[in-house]
Design an enzyme around this catalytic site. Structure first.
Site, mmCIF file in Angstrom:
data_model
loop_
_atom_site.group_PDB
_atom_site.id
_atom_site.type_symbol
_atom_site.label_atom_id
_atom_site.label_comp_id
_atom_site.label_asym_id
_atom_site.label_seq_id
_atom_site.Cartn_x
_atom_site.Cartn_y
_atom_site.Cartn_z
ATOM 1 N N ARG A 1 -27.054 -24.304 29.822
ATOM 2 C CA ARG A 1 -27.147 -23.297 30.885
ATOM 3 C C ARG A 1 -26.243 -23.614 32.072
ATOM 4 N NH1 ARG A 1 -30.471 -23.514 34.761
ATOM 5 N NH2 ARG A 1 -31.372 -21.462 34.455
ATOM 6 N N PRO B 1 -39.565 -41.837 23.483
ATOM 7 C CA PRO B 1 -40.493 -42.059 24.602
ATOM 8 C C PRO B 1 -40.118 -43.287 25.425
ATOM 9 C CG PRO B 1 -41.705 -41.784 22.521
ATOM 10 C CD PRO B 1 -40.253 -41.910 22.177
ATOM 11 N N GLU C 1 -43.655 -42.875 13.613
ATOM 12 C CA GLU C 1 -43.847 -43.802 14.747
ATOM 13 C C GLU C 1 -42.540 -44.138 15.460
ATOM 14 O OE1 GLU C 1 -46.770 -44.851 16.253
ATOM 15 O OE2 GLU C 1 -47.407 -43.227 14.949
ATOM 16 N N ASP D 1 -30.596 -22.686 41.601
ATOM 17 C CA ASP D 1 -31.756 -23.201 40.903
ATOM 18 C C ASP D 1 -32.540 -24.178 41.747
ATOM 19 O OD1 ASP D 1 -32.411 -22.212 38.483
ATOM 20 O OD2 ASP D 1 -31.023 -23.463 37.357
HETATM 21 C C1 9D3 Z 1 -48.344 -45.344 19.989
HETATM 22 C C2 9D3 Z 1 -46.974 -45.348 20.514
HETATM 23 N N1 9D3 Z 1 -46.369 -44.015 20.681
HETATM 24 C C3 9D3 Z 1 -45.112 -44.234 21.438
HETATM 25 C C4 9D3 Z 1 -45.265 -43.821 22.863
HETATM 26 C C5 9D3 Z 1 -46.114 -43.400 19.379
HETATM 27 C C6 9D3 Z 1 -45.161 -42.273 19.387
HETATM 28 C C7 9D3 Z 1 -45.442 -41.107 20.075
HETATM 29 C C8 9D3 Z 1 -44.556 -40.032 20.026
HETATM 30 C C9 9D3 Z 1 -44.008 -42.373 18.656
HETATM 31 C C10 9D3 Z 1 -43.127 -41.291 18.601
HETATM 32 C C11 9D3 Z 1 -43.419 -40.129 19.289
HETATM 33 C C12 9D3 Z 1 -42.506 -38.977 19.204
HETATM 34 N N2 9D3 Z 1 -41.893 -38.664 20.508
HETATM 35 C C13 9D3 Z 1 -40.586 -38.488 20.609
HETATM 36 O O1 9D3 Z 1 -39.888 -38.573 19.625
HETATM 37 C C14 9D3 Z 1 -40.000 -38.249 21.922
HETATM 38 C C15 9D3 Z 1 -40.576 -38.104 23.213
HETATM 39 C C16 9D3 Z 1 -41.942 -38.140 23.664
HETATM 40 O O2 9D3 Z 1 -42.922 -38.272 22.922
HETATM 41 N N3 9D3 Z 1 -42.158 -37.997 25.012
HETATM 42 C C17 9D3 Z 1 -41.159 -37.825 25.904
HETATM 43 N N4 9D3 Z 1 -39.896 -37.786 25.531
HETATM 44 C C18 9D3 Z 1 -39.636 -37.929 24.186
HETATM 45 S S1 9D3 Z 1 -38.104 -37.931 23.535
HETATM 46 C C19 9D3 Z 1 -38.633 -38.139 22.006
#
Ligand code: 9D3
Length: 259
Positions: free
Chosen positions: A165, A96, A127, A180
């Site tokens: 793709r 994220p 986490e 696209d």
């Molecule tokens: C409370 C903090 N959160 C972080 C934003 C906790 C958290 C949420 C989701 C920790 C890990 C995750 C798992 N998400 C992914 O591994 C992830 C992800 C995403 O949640 N949103 C957008 N792209 C991606 S790429 C990997």
């Protein structure tokens, strides 16, 4: 050069969504890409195969430990180097906190893979992963958008699908990838198929006319109108041709008339 992917995940079975269905499955069968899966549990140092532990400093949830992830990543890199064709491996952590993925990035990454860059995709759960692992081995962090999902696997598959793709020969109709949405910087126009009238709604007359110049212009205008309405920031980033400027003026006048 075949595109080579290795994914590090505690849920390797999820990747059947790519290998088992549709365009991505066909492209793999055609030898355009390959995938190897690495489960960090296979590199755990304990009998119950745990790869997570409690966060230093306290707080909710668990953190993935560095050692089993690093072992899995090293094994993935070694396989890529031995596979032939891969001249360089790039370790990407789906997170994220990453740089948001977009079409330009996907085009760039596909070109790199065709030139011999193998991708090692690290999928986190819980986490997140120990920061020291990221500092030691991760070269790039990529997010798939500003929303929360439960782990990196679906994000890795989105990225892989977007790259696969684009590989030459992956799409049945070679024109599809170029035409696209986003390639043109505009949203796609509406599509229709049989029957000619559905639930009292007729297909736009122009699409039945056989007049290909008129149809092309109608589709371009519909794309411009949709983009203006739903994604105006895409238009702000993009230059308009003389024809598009003319069509935008028509759209503008038609919208004014609706008030
Ligand atoms: C409370 C903090 N959160 C972080 C934003 C906790 C958290 C949420 C989701 C920790 C890990 C995750 C798992 N998400 C992914 O591994 C992830 C992800 C995403 O949640 N949103 C957008 N792209 C991606 S790429 C990997």
């Amino acid at each position: 050069m075949k595109a080579v992917f290795d994914c590090v995940s505690i849920f390797p079975e999820m990747f059947a969504a790519l290998t088992g269905f549709g365009v991505t499955r066909k492209a793999q069968e055609a030898g355009l890409w390959s995938l190897a899966l690495w489960n960090p549990r296979d590199y755990a140092d304990n009998a119950w195969r745990a790869v997570d532990d409690r966060p230093y400093g306290g707080g909710p949830g668990m953190v993935m430990q560095a050692a089993p992830l690093e072992a899995a990543i090293r094994a993935a890199k070694a396989r890529q180097q031995a596979s032939g064709g891969v001249t360089q491996s790039r370790v990407i952590y789906l997170s994220p906190q990453g740089v948001p993925l977009n079409h330009a990035k996907a085009v760039e990454m596909t070109a790199d893979m065709r030139a011999g860059v193998g991708l090692v995709l690290l999928c986190g759960r819980y986490e997140g992963v120990d920061e020291r692992l990221i500092e030691r081995v991760v070269e790039e962090e990529i997010s798939v958008g500003d929303f929360v999902v439960s782990g990196g696997e679906l994000a890795a598959m989105l990225l892989m699908d977007a790259l696969i793709r684009q590989l030459p020969g992956a799409l049945g109709d070679a024109a599809s990838a170029v035409e696209d949405s986003f390639v043109s910087g505009l949203l796609d126009c509406p599509h229709y198929t049989r029957p000619e009238v559905y639930a009292g709604q007729a297909v736009p007359e122009v699409l039945l006319s056989g007049d290909h110049a008129r149809i092309r212009r109608w589709r371009l205008k519909a794309s411009l109108a949709r983009t203006r309405k739903r994604r105006p920031e895409l238009l702000a980033q993009r230059a308009l041709s003389a024809e598009e400027t003319q069509l935008m003026a028509e759209i503008h006048h038609e919208q004014c008339g609706e008030q």
